[in-house]
Design a protein around this motif. Structure first.
Motif, PDB file in Angstrom:
ATOM      1  N   UNK A  39       0.864  -1.170   0.000  1.00 17.64           N
ATOM      2  CA  UNK A  39       0.000   0.000   0.000  1.00 17.64           C
ATOM      3  C   UNK A  39       0.904   1.225   0.000  1.00 17.64           C
ATOM      4  N   UNK A  40       0.615   2.152  -0.898  1.00 14.78           N
ATOM      5  CA  UNK A  40       1.422   3.360  -0.990  1.00 14.78           C
ATOM      6  C   UNK A  40       0.550   4.577  -0.719  1.00 14.78           C
ATOM      7  N   UNK A  41       1.203   5.665  -0.284  1.00 14.83           N
ATOM      8  CA  UNK A  41       0.461   6.888  -0.028  1.00 14.83           C
ATOM      9  C   UNK A  41       1.399   8.061   0.145  1.00 14.83           C
ATOM     10  N   UNK A  42       0.826   9.261   0.006  1.00 21.34           N
ATOM     11  CA  UNK A  42       1.619  10.485   0.128  1.00 21.34           C
ATOM     12  C   UNK A  42       0.705  11.661   0.422  1.00 21.34           C
ATOM     13  N   UNK A  43       1.320  12.710   0.976  1.00 27.43           N
ATOM     14  CA  UNK A  43       0.611  13.978   1.128  1.00 27.43           C
ATOM     15  C   UNK A  43       0.579  14.693  -0.221  1.00 27.43           C
ATOM     16  N   UNK A  44      -0.541  15.302  -0.520  1.00 28.89           N
ATOM     17  CA  UNK A  44      -0.664  16.096  -1.731  1.00 28.89           C
ATOM     18  C   UNK A  44      -0.111  17.488  -1.435  1.00 28.89           C
ATOM     19  N   UNK A  45       0.842  17.963  -2.236  1.00 31.21           N
ATOM     20  CA  UNK A  45       1.395  19.306  -1.984  1.00 31.21           C
ATOM     21  C   UNK A  45       0.305  20.375  -2.040  1.00 31.21           C
ATOM     22  N   UNK A  46       0.513  21.452  -1.299  1.00 28.70           N
ATOM     23  CA  UNK A  46      -0.470  22.544  -1.268  1.00 28.70           C
ATOM     24  C   UNK A  46      -0.726  23.137  -2.645  1.00 28.70           C
ATOM     25  N   UNK A  47       0.253  23.053  -3.536  1.00 29.31           N
ATOM     26  CA  UNK A  47       0.109  23.620  -4.873  1.00 29.31           C
ATOM     27  C   UNK A  47      -0.742  22.759  -5.797  1.00 29.31           C
ATOM     28  N   UNK A  48      -1.088  21.553  -5.364  1.00 31.85           N
ATOM     29  CA  UNK A  48      -1.889  20.643  -6.189  1.00 31.85           C
ATOM     30  C   UNK A  48      -3.301  20.521  -5.643  1.00 31.85           C
ATOM     31  N   UNK A  49      -4.236  20.306  -6.550  1.00 31.94           N
ATOM     32  CA  UNK A  49      -5.635  20.121  -6.163  1.00 31.94           C
ATOM     33  C   UNK A  49      -5.777  18.822  -5.369  1.00 31.94           C
ATOM     34  N   UNK A  50      -6.572  18.882  -4.324  1.00 34.24           N
ATOM     35  CA  UNK A  50      -6.868  17.701  -3.518  1.00 34.24           C
ATOM     36  C   UNK A  50      -8.368  17.651  -3.336  1.00 34.24           C
ATOM     37  N   UNK A  51      -8.987  16.659  -3.950  1.00 32.47           N
ATOM     38  CA  UNK A  51     -10.437  16.516  -3.891  1.00 32.47           C
ATOM     39  C   UNK A  51     -10.781  15.111  -3.442  1.00 32.47           C
ATOM     40  N   UNK A  52     -10.787  14.873  -2.120  1.00 29.25           N
ATOM     41  CA  UNK A  52     -11.136  13.524  -1.673  1.00 29.25           C
ATOM     42  C   UNK A  52     -12.559  13.200  -2.085  1.00 29.25           C
ATOM     43  N   UNK A  53     -12.777  11.947  -2.372  1.00 28.55           N
ATOM     44  CA  UNK A  53     -14.112  11.569  -2.817  1.00 28.55           C
ATOM     45  C   UNK A  53     -14.357  10.098  -2.662  1.00 28.55           C
ATOM     46  N   UNK A  54     -15.422   9.672  -3.275  1.00 25.56           N
ATOM     47  CA  UNK A  54     -15.823   8.279  -3.155  1.00 25.56           C
ATOM     48  C   UNK A  54     -15.734   7.582  -4.506  1.00 25.56           C
ATOM     49  N   UNK A  55     -14.697   7.882  -5.273  1.00 26.10           N
ATOM     50  CA  UNK A  55     -14.581   7.287  -6.596  1.00 26.10           C
ATOM     51  C   UNK A  55     -13.741   6.027  -6.618  1.00 26.10           C
ATOM     52  N   UNK A  56     -13.143   5.664  -5.491  1.00 27.55           N
ATOM     53  CA  UNK A  56     -12.322   4.455  -5.451  1.00 27.55           C
ATOM     54  C   UNK A  56     -12.426   3.823  -4.060  1.00 27.55           C
ATOM     55  N   UNK A  57     -12.339   2.511  -4.028  1.00 29.47           N
ATOM     56  CA  UNK A  57     -12.293   1.754  -2.778  1.00 29.47           C
ATOM     57  C   UNK A  57     -11.131   0.792  -2.858  1.00 29.47           C
ATOM     58  N   UNK A  58     -10.614   0.384  -1.713  1.00 27.86           N
ATOM     59  CA  UNK A  58      -9.562  -0.622  -1.660  1.00 27.86           C
ATOM     60  C   UNK A  58     -10.221  -1.928  -1.241  1.00 27.86           C
ATOM     61  N   UNK A  59      -9.935  -2.989  -1.973  1.00 25.57           N
ATOM     62  CA  UNK A  59     -10.571  -4.273  -1.725  1.00 25.57           C
ATOM     63  C   UNK A  59      -9.558  -5.285  -1.205  1.00 25.57           C
ATOM     64  N   UNK A  60      -9.949  -5.986  -0.144  1.00 17.58           N
ATOM     65  CA  UNK A  60      -9.171  -7.098   0.392  1.00 17.58           C
ATOM     66  C   UNK A  60     -10.008  -8.354   0.220  1.00 17.58           C
ATOM     67  N   UNK A  61      -9.415  -9.413  -0.300  1.00 22.83           N
ATOM     68  CA  UNK A  61     -10.179 -10.647  -0.466  1.00 22.83           C
ATOM     69  C   UNK A  61      -9.265 -11.848  -0.293  1.00 22.83           C
ATOM     70  N   UNK A  62      -9.870 -12.944   0.083  1.00 20.49           N
ATOM     71  CA  UNK A  62      -9.139 -14.187   0.281  1.00 20.49           C
ATOM     72  C   UNK A  62      -9.992 -15.176   1.032  1.00 20.49           C
TER      73      UNK A  62
END
Length: 142
Positions: free
Chosen positions: A63-86
């Protein structure tokens, strides 16, 4: 090396907390690099923000992640989910319980119409998770 597909989650000012939380859920090794370490931002307020984080669990989850720089648009939303299965119910229920702690259960973990055990939650960082535990293998058609 084979091609891998890894979720990469964008945050605003809380990537360190989020990635540390995910390490508490999945275990493994967490590598965090800041904007300051790589002189990747001219804004001194961003020097301690996470430019890149990568969590690699003992089970091979990445799993990867990062802070979005202040100069870039940040629009959190519900367009993606993370799926775990097994099929390891204990492991997957453990992940679900930890991810939903402090968050919101949107679908309780229970038997689904397709025969598996399924649940959905949104963690305390606003990330949506789907957890599916495979049921018994279907009997072959005669």
């Amino acid at each position: 090396m084979s091609t891998l597909l890894n979720p990469y989650i964008s945050f605003r000012d809380n990537a360190r907390d989020a990635m540390t939380f995910y390490q508490s859920v999945f275990g493994g090794d967490l590598a965090l690099s800041t904007f300051g370490e790589f002189n990747a931002s001219e804004d001194p307020a961003e020097s301690d923000k996470i430019m890149h984080g990568m969590l690699t669990s003992e089970k091979g989850l990445v799993l990867m992640g990062a802070d979005t720089p202040n100069s870039m648009d940040y629009s959190p939303g519900s367009t993606i989910s993370v799926s775990l299965s097994g099929d390891d119910e204990t492991e997957l229920r453990g992940y679900y319980d930890k991810l939903s702690d402090g968050g919101t259960v949107t679908v309780p973990m229970e038997k689904a119409p397709w025969g598996d055990i399924f649940g959905m939650c949104t963690d305390k960082f606003g990330i949506a998770w789907l957890v599916n535990i495979s049921g018994a293998a279907a009997a072959p058609a005669s």
